[in-house]
Design a protein around this motif. Structure first.
Motif, PDB file in Angstrom:
ATOM      1  N   ASP A  46       0.835  -1.200   0.000  1.00  0.00           N
ATOM      2  CA  ASP A  46       0.000   0.000   0.000  1.00  0.00           C
ATOM      3  C   ASP A  46       0.873   1.255   0.000  1.00  0.00           C
ATOM      4  OD1 ASP A  46      -2.513  -1.200   0.082  1.00  0.00           O
ATOM      5  OD2 ASP A  46      -2.621  -1.191   2.277  1.00  0.00           O
ATOM      6  N   ALA A  47       0.435   2.271  -0.715  1.00  0.00           N
ATOM      7  CA  ALA A  47       1.047   3.591  -0.571  1.00  0.00           C
ATOM      8  C   ALA A  47       0.901   4.049   0.880  1.00  0.00           C
ATOM      9  CB  ALA A  47       0.374   4.588  -1.514  1.00  0.00           C
ATOM     10  N   SER A  48       1.761   4.953   1.276  1.00  0.00           N
ATOM     11  CA  SER A  48       1.801   5.367   2.678  1.00  0.00           C
ATOM     12  C   SER A  48       0.436   5.832   3.210  1.00  0.00           C
ATOM     13  CB  SER A  48       2.865   6.464   2.830  1.00  0.00           C
ATOM     14  OG  SER A  48       3.134   6.696   4.173  1.00  0.00           O
ATOM     15  N   GLU A  60      -1.917   2.805   3.573  1.00  0.00           N
ATOM     16  CA  GLU A  60      -1.531   1.942   4.699  1.00  0.00           C
ATOM     17  C   GLU A  60      -1.978   2.570   6.026  1.00  0.00           C
ATOM     18  OE1 GLU A  60       1.114  -0.849   4.457  1.00  0.00           O
ATOM     19  OE2 GLU A  60       0.431  -1.323   6.498  1.00  0.00           O
ATOM     20  N   ILE A  61      -1.772   3.855   6.165  1.00  0.00           N
ATOM     21  CA  ILE A  61      -2.134   4.543   7.420  1.00  0.00           C
ATOM     22  C   ILE A  61      -3.643   4.461   7.652  1.00  0.00           C
ATOM     23  CG2 ILE A  61      -2.227   6.807   8.559  1.00  0.00           C
ATOM     24  CD1 ILE A  61       0.465   7.441   7.100  1.00  0.00           C
ATOM     25  N   TYR A  63       2.467  20.652   2.377  1.00  0.00           N
ATOM     26  CA  TYR A  63       3.311  19.761   1.570  1.00  0.00           C
ATOM     27  C   TYR A  63       4.101  18.772   2.428  1.00  0.00           C
ATOM     28  CZ  TYR A  63       7.367  18.599  -1.400  1.00  0.00           C
ATOM     29  OH  TYR A  63       8.369  17.954  -2.092  1.00  0.00           O
ATOM     30  N   ASN A  64       4.035  17.523   2.040  1.00  0.00           N
ATOM     31  CA  ASN A  64       4.836  16.439   2.633  1.00  0.00           C
ATOM     32  C   ASN A  64       4.604  16.240   4.126  1.00  0.00           C
ATOM     33  OD1 ASN A  64       6.666  14.266   2.337  1.00  0.00           O
ATOM     34  ND2 ASN A  64       8.322  15.491   3.175  1.00  0.00           N
ATOM     35  N   THR A  65       3.517  16.732   4.659  1.00  0.00           N
ATOM     36  CA  THR A  65       3.169  16.339   6.022  1.00  0.00           C
ATOM     37  C   THR A  65       2.439  15.002   6.010  1.00  0.00           C
ATOM     38  OG1 THR A  65       1.210  17.746   5.877  1.00  0.00           O
ATOM     39  CG2 THR A  65       3.138  18.661   6.986  1.00  0.00           C
ATOM     40  N   VAL A  66       1.921  14.609   4.859  1.00  0.00           N
ATOM     41  CA  VAL A  66       1.486  13.233   4.638  1.00  0.00           C
ATOM     42  C   VAL A  66       2.425  12.671   3.571  1.00  0.00           C
ATOM     43  CG1 VAL A  66      -0.353  11.694   3.888  1.00  0.00           C
ATOM     44  CG2 VAL A  66      -0.913  13.811   5.118  1.00  0.00           C
ATOM     45  N   SER A  67       3.143  11.623   3.902  1.00  0.00           N
ATOM     46  CA  SER A  67       4.124  11.072   2.972  1.00  0.00           C
ATOM     47  C   SER A  67       3.469  10.541   1.703  1.00  0.00           C
ATOM     48  CB  SER A  67       4.896   9.932   3.645  1.00  0.00           C
ATOM     49  OG  SER A  67       5.637   9.205   2.686  1.00  0.00           O
ATOM     50  N   LEU A  99       7.995  16.245  -7.822  1.00  0.00           N
ATOM     51  CA  LEU A  99       8.380  16.021  -6.432  1.00  0.00           C
ATOM     52  C   LEU A  99       8.233  17.301  -5.617  1.00  0.00           C
ATOM     53  CD1 LEU A  99       9.531  13.465  -4.986  1.00  0.00           C
ATOM     54  CD2 LEU A  99      11.732  14.619  -4.998  1.00  0.00           C
ATOM     55  N   VAL A 101      -5.856  11.401  11.616  1.00  0.00           N
ATOM     56  CA  VAL A 101      -5.390  10.029  11.405  1.00  0.00           C
ATOM     57  C   VAL A 101      -4.140  10.016  10.530  1.00  0.00           C
ATOM     58  CG1 VAL A 101      -5.956   7.805  10.346  1.00  0.00           C
ATOM     59  CG2 VAL A 101      -7.643   8.980  11.778  1.00  0.00           C
ATOM     60  N   ARG A 114      -2.144  12.259  10.438  1.00  0.00           N
ATOM     61  CA  ARG A 114      -1.128  12.837  11.319  1.00  0.00           C
ATOM     62  C   ARG A 114      -0.333  13.925  10.623  1.00  0.00           C
ATOM     63  NH1 ARG A 114       3.837  12.009  13.870  1.00  0.00           N
ATOM     64  NH2 ARG A 114       3.699  11.735  16.105  1.00  0.00           N
TER      65      ARG A 114
END
Lengths: 451, 451
Positions: free
Chosen positions: B106-108, B111-112, B192-196, B205, B226, B228
């Motif tokens: 699963d992508a990050s 999966e979370i 940006y990028n607080t959720v991988s 990118l 959730v 995070r």
């Protein structure tokens, strides 16, 4: 032409030439490498995964490819840091959480090299998620009592010990350039994100950069061209007395040990003698405090790693699979001050054009690759203080392994250019590499000492 | 308490409450949703992949999880944009090159959410690599002759049409906020990028950001907590007359159509009437030229996309699988001027602290989410001019779907805060959302019109 003995000692460029002229098959070459690995890897321990049967079947498949369908790396053996996905081998990311993990696809750089005809030999050791500073039992090929550096430990050792001529690594702080210095290989960290990291385990999205190890500048250029960093025109300059370099001791100079201090002095002396203009360069005042540079790096990394490892943190339901240091990144991330995180990202964003502007005044900057020669023991893989600023600045770096430390271990220096001037930097590295390598004092002994 | 009819119309927060009190099982809830999808998806076409048996078996497995082992999203149905890897479903990235592609993990973000107990219902449509501006046949639930917007077309439509209460999308230009505006959903693009984005197909990118669609602010907060993003303290302010907002028409205001112009005016009027301090905010002169803002965005995107798609370019050996526009990114990347690329990255890096500083003066900025209501036809999924600067600035954005356009279609506005002030922005959105939603004019009709 004769096919030389010790085929394992050839560079990728040399191997390509033999295969192209039908003087060597991929299979025979692979067998030579496997023998070398068999002979040496009990001590060096560079490989996390290597299946000789898979290597040989891949090599035979390459030999069957018609000449007009062969890629630019046809038959070249390459090692892949085990932080990258591979469709036909496990990818364990240095973590027991991913033991036996079998990805369904190749990471982007692996796919690109494989499609160019590279023989993917196996996966090389790394530390957990390429973040920790110890872990694999990999030793320095020049002294088994010393670390090869990390986190691209196996990729550095495999090239230094002549298991393969080329390998892939990654650098977030100094994980390519430092092990290259410790093991006496060439290496290149190209401009950030000019080689996609798709399918490579992320630690810091802002800093992670693909890199590669080789035993010649020609091979670094070959990898650069195939991975298609920036296929722009190389520099026109060719004469040494047209070259002007800026020596950057950097705000971290107090961390330099005798090997690094001597290497910087000797490099300046050699280059001056060959007509190169050499100047000392200081970081501008706003970015000259080592503590601040390091702290800002650490804050960006902490914010990024907290997001990157959250998935793994949740997967580690027993809380025993991940190293406590990895779990701590996730636990601590919410405690970071938002103001500090904004400031840290903005700090390095502001530093990039400043360093580009400084680099523009010179053919290249010259700066330490490590604090000194490889330390004794495997428990501490060394410090990245001399690397992390250039990584965070997203600038291309080439390591030249020209010098020797007080204990006879290799010590090299970094050449640095503006972002996207990768091809320019390769040209300069070739020009400067001649006198530095012949007069720097580092003597490769592994080819003659083993048979 | 009664279990309401039309379970499919509930928000995630409402569903959680029913399941928690044993008034509803995940299986019964899933069956309701599958009926809704069965009824509607022939027209809406939100789903790229949906296996009802897999959904039901997942739901039954969730029902068997002991109460004390249940996650914060236990039983909540979620749709996943098909640009994200899923271990039990194909991931085709909107591309025929990846038809039938089955990732091993699963992508990050998937999966979370899955580990929090979410029911992953299926994969929603997107354009090729989430980059092209047409492709899937997905229609706008409020008018099948209109586009739902892209590239997160299916994720927006599935939430708007009550197939699921929550969905994952991605935004590089305006791929979350614009379709939210076109379809009348809430949405959030966190910092940006607080959720991988690990396991999510990359286009740029520097700009790619995970986002999500919902039908309430509570559900956006639930997803944020959730996933995070930043679990930091929300704002303390609660009274409307403590709130000060900055209205940013932005350098792209000439692109605004009647629906957007009216929404901005009405929002200011409603908020002022409720005691909110409303000021107009201009971009600073150095960043006020729309053409430059757009060109710099395009250069960064072109550099990034060239690297990101090189692997796919090589995999497309027949040159028939990728859209010519995707191939063009790879062909054109080497022609970009290095100076232009450096300048473009530095331009947005310099804009970030400037916009943060402006945002700091207000509780939130208010700015258009789209040029107007959803256009007619499916061939043009709309423009991201009003979104891309905020995406490039890495700032959190929440879309509030309060208004209505000249053709009765929804039109919403964006609330924007400083980087990492995601929880603050959620608090402000909740405060402002009340009067805006009740007086803005947008009336949800899909619940009452269908049975």
């Amino acid at each position: 032409m004769q096919v030389p003995a010790k085929l394992w000692s050839l560079t990728a460029t040399e191997v390509l030439s033999l295969i192209e002229r039908d003087l060597l098959t991929a299979e025979d070459y692979a067998k030579e490498l496997l023998s070398r690995i068999e002979l040496r890897d009990g001590v060096v321990k560079a490989w996390q995964y290597l299946d000789p049967d898979l290597v040989l079947s891949q090599a035979r498949a390459l030999d069957r490819v018609p000449r007009d369908q062969r890629g630019r790396l046809h038959g070249v053996a390459i090692a892949v840091k085990d932080i990258m996905d591979t469709k036909d081998m496990p990818a364990e990311y240095g973590s027991v959480l991913y033991r036996g993990n079998r990805p369904s696809a190749d990471a982007s750089p692996v796919e690109i090299l494989r499609r160019a005809g590279a023989l993917i030999v196996g996966k090389t050791t790394t530390t957990e998620f390429a973040v920790l500073n110890s872990g694999p039992g990999t030793t320095n090929p020049h002294d088994a009592n010393r670390t090869p550096g990390g986190s691209s430990a196996g990729s550095a050792a495999a090239v230094a010990d002549f298991h393969v001529p080329l390998s892939l690594g990654t650098q977030t702080g100094g994980s390519v350039i430092r092990p290259a210095s410790y093991t006496g290989t060439y290496a290149m960290k190209p401009t950030y994100n000019t080689v996609s990291g798709g399918g490579v385990k992320v630690a810091s999205l802002e800093f992670d950069t693909i890199g590669y190890f080789a035993r010649s500048i020609d091979d670094l250029k070959l990898a650069t061209d195939v991975l298609r960093v920036t296929a722009q025109k190389p520099v026109g300059k060719t004469a040494l007395n047209d070259v002007k370099v800026g020596f950057v001791k950097s705000p971290f100079w107090l961390s330099a040990g005798p090997g690094t201090i001597a290497a910087m002095a000797k490099a300046a002396e050699i280059l001056r003698r060959h007509g190169v203009a050499v100047e000392d360069v200081e970081f501008p005042d706003a970015f000259s405090d080592a503590t601040t540079l390091r702290r800002m790096f650490d804050v960006v990394f902490a914010a990024d790693a907290g997001a990157a490892f959250y998935k793994d943190y949740l997967m580690d339901t027993s809380r025993t699979m991940l190293d406590p240091a990895i779990r701590a990144f996730v636990d601590e991330a919410p405690k970071l001050s938002r103001a500090d995180v904004r400031q840290a990202f903005d700090y390095y964003a502001a530093l990039r054009p400043v360093l580009d502007e400084i680099a523009e005044r010179y053919s290249a900057l010259v700066t330490p690759s490590a604090t000194d020669e490889a330390p004794l023991g495997l428990g501490d893989m060394g410090s990245s203080v001399f690397n992390s600023v250039w990584t965070a600045a997203h600038m291309p770096v080439i390591h030249v392994p020209a010098f020797v430390g007080p204990n006879g271990m290799p010590v090299g220096l970094s050449l640095v250019a503006r972002q996207y001037d990768d091809q320019h930097l390769l040209s300069i590295a070739r020009i400067l590499g001649g006198p530095l390598m012949s007069e720097g004092g580092w003597q490769e002994t592994l080819v003659s000492s083993d048979s």
